[in-house]
Write a protein that holds these residues in place. Structure first.
Motif, PDB file in Angstrom:
ATOM      1  N   UNK A   1       0.915  -1.190   0.091  1.00 61.15           N
ATOM      2  CA  UNK A   1      -0.120  -0.008   0.080  1.00 61.15           C
ATOM      3  C   UNK A   1       0.901   1.237   0.008  1.00 61.15           C
ATOM      4  N   UNK A   2       0.576   2.056   0.883  1.00 62.27           N
ATOM      5  CA  UNK A   2       1.295   3.194   1.164  1.00 62.27           C
ATOM      6  C   UNK A   2       2.441   3.078   1.975  1.00 62.27           C
ATOM      7  N   UNK A   3       3.618   3.207   1.211  1.00 61.78           N
ATOM      8  CA  UNK A   3       5.010   2.744   2.137  1.00 61.78           C
ATOM      9  C   UNK A   3       5.960   3.899   2.025  1.00 61.78           C
ATOM     10  N   UNK A   4       6.693   3.951   3.168  1.00 58.08           N
ATOM     11  CA  UNK A   4       8.042   4.717   3.488  1.00 58.08           C
ATOM     12  C   UNK A   4       9.327   3.766   3.535  1.00 58.08           C
ATOM     13  N   UNK A   5      10.226   4.063   2.683  1.00 57.68           N
ATOM     14  CA  UNK A   5      11.520   3.049   3.041  1.00 57.68           C
ATOM     15  C   UNK A   5      12.666   4.101   3.227  1.00 57.68           C
ATOM     16  N   UNK A   6      13.272   3.919   4.365  1.00 56.02           N
ATOM     17  CA  UNK A   6      14.477   4.775   4.761  1.00 56.02           C
ATOM     18  C   UNK A   6      15.950   3.993   4.719  1.00 56.02           C
ATOM     19  N   UNK A   7      16.581   4.626   4.093  1.00 51.69           N
ATOM     20  CA  UNK A   7      18.136   4.066   4.125  1.00 51.69           C
ATOM     21  C   UNK A   7      18.833   4.522   5.320  1.00 51.69           C
ATOM     22  N   UNK A   8      19.453   3.593   5.940  1.00 52.84           N
ATOM     23  CA  UNK A   8      20.114   4.067   7.273  1.00 52.84           C
ATOM     24  C   UNK A   8      21.799   4.047   6.766  1.00 52.84           C
TER      25      UNK A   8
ATOM     26  N   UNK B   1      11.517  10.726  14.271  1.00 47.71           N
ATOM     27  CA  UNK B   1      10.725  11.972  13.759  1.00 47.71           C
ATOM     28  C   UNK B   1       9.142  11.065  13.136  1.00 47.71           C
ATOM     29  N   UNK B   2       8.238  11.842  13.051  1.00 50.43           N
ATOM     30  CA  UNK B   2       7.089  11.167  12.492  1.00 50.43           C
ATOM     31  C   UNK B   2       7.042  11.443  10.989  1.00 50.43           C
ATOM     32  N   UNK B   3       7.114  10.208  10.288  1.00 53.04           N
ATOM     33  CA  UNK B   3       7.213   9.923   9.071  1.00 53.04           C
ATOM     34  C   UNK B   3       5.900   9.661   8.207  1.00 53.04           C
ATOM     35  N   UNK B   4       4.703   9.487   9.044  1.00 56.99           N
ATOM     36  CA  UNK B   4       3.555   8.832   8.160  1.00 56.99           C
ATOM     37  C   UNK B   4       2.460   8.556   9.448  1.00 56.99           C
ATOM     38  N   UNK B   5       1.262   8.366   8.926  1.00 53.40           N
ATOM     39  CA  UNK B   5       0.222   7.864   9.849  1.00 53.40           C
ATOM     40  C   UNK B   5      -0.303   6.480   9.412  1.00 53.40           C
ATOM     41  N   UNK B   6      -0.562   5.705  10.438  1.00 51.09           N
ATOM     42  CA  UNK B   6      -0.991   4.321  10.235  1.00 51.09           C
ATOM     43  C   UNK B   6      -2.328   4.213   9.384  1.00 51.09           C
ATOM     44  N   UNK B   7      -2.708   3.297   8.770  1.00 54.43           N
ATOM     45  CA  UNK B   7      -3.759   2.826   8.145  1.00 54.43           C
ATOM     46  C   UNK B   7      -4.093   1.328   7.788  1.00 54.43           C
ATOM     47  N   UNK B   8      -4.712   1.154   6.561  1.00 62.75           N
ATOM     48  CA  UNK B   8      -4.734  -0.053   6.157  1.00 62.75           C
ATOM     49  C   UNK B   8      -4.934  -0.391   4.628  1.00 62.75           C
ATOM     50  N   UNK B   9      -3.934   0.229   4.139  1.00 61.54           N
ATOM     51  CA  UNK B   9      -3.875   0.357   2.727  1.00 61.54           C
ATOM     52  C   UNK B   9      -2.948  -0.966   2.212  1.00 61.54           C
ATOM     53  N   UNK B  10      -3.321  -1.547   0.734  1.00 60.60           N
ATOM     54  CA  UNK B  10      -2.362  -2.546   0.352  1.00 60.60           C
ATOM     55  C   UNK B  10      -3.291  -3.989   0.688  1.00 60.60           C
ATOM     56  N   UNK B  11      -2.423  -5.085   0.762  1.00 62.27           N
ATOM     57  CA  UNK B  11      -2.967  -6.394   1.128  1.00 62.27           C
ATOM     58  C   UNK B  11      -3.001  -6.080   2.563  1.00 62.27           C
TER      59      UNK B  11
ATOM     60  N   UNK C   1       1.232  -0.066   4.715  1.00 61.90           N
ATOM     61  CA  UNK C   1      -0.188   0.128   4.999  1.00 61.90           C
ATOM     62  C   UNK C   1      -0.587   1.446   5.653  1.00 61.90           C
ATOM     63  N   UNK C   2       0.190   2.461   5.195  1.00 64.80           N
ATOM     64  CA  UNK C   2       0.097   3.745   5.818  1.00 64.80           C
ATOM     65  C   UNK C   2      -1.168   4.424   5.256  1.00 64.80           C
ATOM     66  N   UNK C   3      -1.841   5.172   6.046  1.00 64.84           N
ATOM     67  CA  UNK C   3      -2.806   6.013   5.520  1.00 64.84           C
ATOM     68  C   UNK C   3      -2.340   7.351   4.954  1.00 64.84           C
TER      69      UNK C   3
END
Length: 442
Positions: free
Chosen positions: A365-372, A398-408, A382-384
């Protein structure tokens, strides 16, 4: 001529001598009485005795004068010997006094040098102690106790200097030095010599300085041991996640060089040569500095890794590993862990890094990927709502998103993954390690 008369009773009387004196036609005669004879004999005897006495005196006078002069010569010689002995004694006492004073001054100078060295060491140690405290290491010593010992040592040295002034002030002058030396005089209280008091003060000051030195060395040893133990513990905990944060020795040396140069604007350079650390204290300082640099580097590396929780105080509903797929009903690999969270709950970055994905991504769904960095990345699915963009640099927490139920997704939750060089690993290793590391990093 002489005449004699007799007595019919006693017979003839002895005739008296007559002395006849004639001068021209005048003739005088005088009868010599017995008493006159006695007087004449007496005067003659007296004259003879006087003549003999005078002659004897004149004869013996030279002997008497010679004896007197010899006696005076002996007395003068004895007196000169006594004066020489007194002068020698004065010289010995004066030499001993000067030697004692020189010894005292050398001791005082040595104590002052020791105190200055300890003060300088304290200055060097102070910056390391601050760094150790910033690293969370407990300082076993106290500056107050050390300051009190410094003050006691300073007071003792000042007391010795006052005793030296008292000895010089009360020192007897001239020949009297033969009977009293300044550093062996009894003070006004009696029963105690200045030397004795100085010796006790030297002992007290030396003891205080040794206590300070021992305290400094103990503090360094304890802090060094604490830094090494903390570093080893962190490395062991991190190693269980499959990562290594052990710094390269060359990097440690380079970091030490930078820390030594902090606070100065002087340009420096040249080939690296091992420091000359023949002094035990300096060697301990180098060991502590190295241990702190290593600890700081390890902590710096740990803070770059995802050891925090993306959804604090949320329950985990699904673990990492094989499970039945909720849509297909057959065994499948769950590449992360799921947190039970309501829609709109803030999702936080578990480590600093750069956003490489921020949008729709298949089953995520909605996704954020961070390279460390160092091949470590994290994914949040599954972010909203997504609050960051690709290329943004984010901080840990740091806040990067808000949770949700997107995708599978069968319902509101947060899917969280940790990947090493692209391969999914169990995030619980990092969460458990993060809890253990909290006491070493926070």
């Amino acid at each position: 001529m002489s005449q004699s008369s007799g007595s019919p009773i006693f017979g003839k009387r002895k005739e008296q001598p007559i002395l006849i004196l004639a001068r021209g036609e005048k003739v005088h005669h005088m009868t010599v009485r017995p008493w006159m004879t006695a007087v004449g004999v007496s005067l003659g005897a007296l004259f003879a005795v006087g003549y003999l006495a005078s002659t004897s005196y004149l004869v013996l006078r030279d002997d008497l004068i010679g004896g007197t002069m010899a006696r005076q010569a002996r007395m003068q010689h004895d007196y000169e010997d006594r004066i020489s002995a007194l002068r020698a004694q004065v010289d010995r006492v004066t030499s001993r006094q000067l030697l004692d004073q020189q010894v005292v001054e050398e001791k005082v100078e040595k104590l002052l040098q020791q105190q200055q060295a300890l003060t300088s060491r304290h200055g060097k140690l102070g910056s390391l102690i601050e760094r150790a405290e910033e690293s969370g290491l407990a300082d076993p010593g106290t500056d107050k106790a050390e300051s009190e010992k410094h003050a006691d040592a300073t007071g003792g040295i000042q007391a010795i200097e006052r005793l030296m002034g008292l000895a010089a002030k009360t020192a007897p002058k001239g020949p009297a030095l033969a009977y009293a030396a300044p550093f062996t005089r009894t003070d006004a209280r009696g029963g105690d010599t200045i030397t004795d008091r100085a010796d006790r003060l030297f002992s007290r000051v030396t003891h205080s300085l040794k206590d300070i030195e021992r305290s400094q060395k103990d503090r360094i040893a304890t802090l060094t041991s604490g830094a090494i133990s903390a570093t080893d513990a962190i490395e062991t905990i991190v190693a269980r996640t499959g990562l290594s944060v052990t710094p390269d020795p060359a990097d440690v040396d380079a970091a030490r060089g930078r820390s030594d140069a902090d606070g100065t604007d002087t340009a420096m350079g040249g080939p690296y040569v091992e420091p000359d650390t023949t002094d035990v204290f300096d060697r301990q300082l180098v060991e502590l500095d190295t241990a702190l640099v290593r600890l700081e580097q390890v902590r710096g590396e740990v803070r770059k890794l995802p050891f925090s929780n993306p959804a604090p105080q949320s329950d985990i509903t699904s673990q990492f590993g094989n499970r039945l797929d909720p849509f297909l009903g057959r065994l499948a690999l769950h590449a992360g862990i799921d947190f039970r969270v309501a829609i709109g709950t803030s999702v936080r970055a578990t480590a600093p890094g750069k956003v490489v994905v921020a949008g729709r991504n298949g089953g995520y769904g909605n996704m954020v990927e961070i390279d460390h960095g160092n091949g470590v990345s994290t994914r949040y699915g599954h972010l909203s709502t997504i609050l960051v963009n690709v290329g943004d640099v984010v901080k840990a927490g740091e806040a990067i998103a808000r949770s949700g139920s997107t995708g599978r997704s069968t319902g509101p939750h947060l899917h969280y993954e940790v990947r090493l060089h692209g391969d999914a690993v169990d995030p619980m290793r990092f969460l458990n390690a993060g809890m253990k590391l909290s006491s070493y990093i926070d």
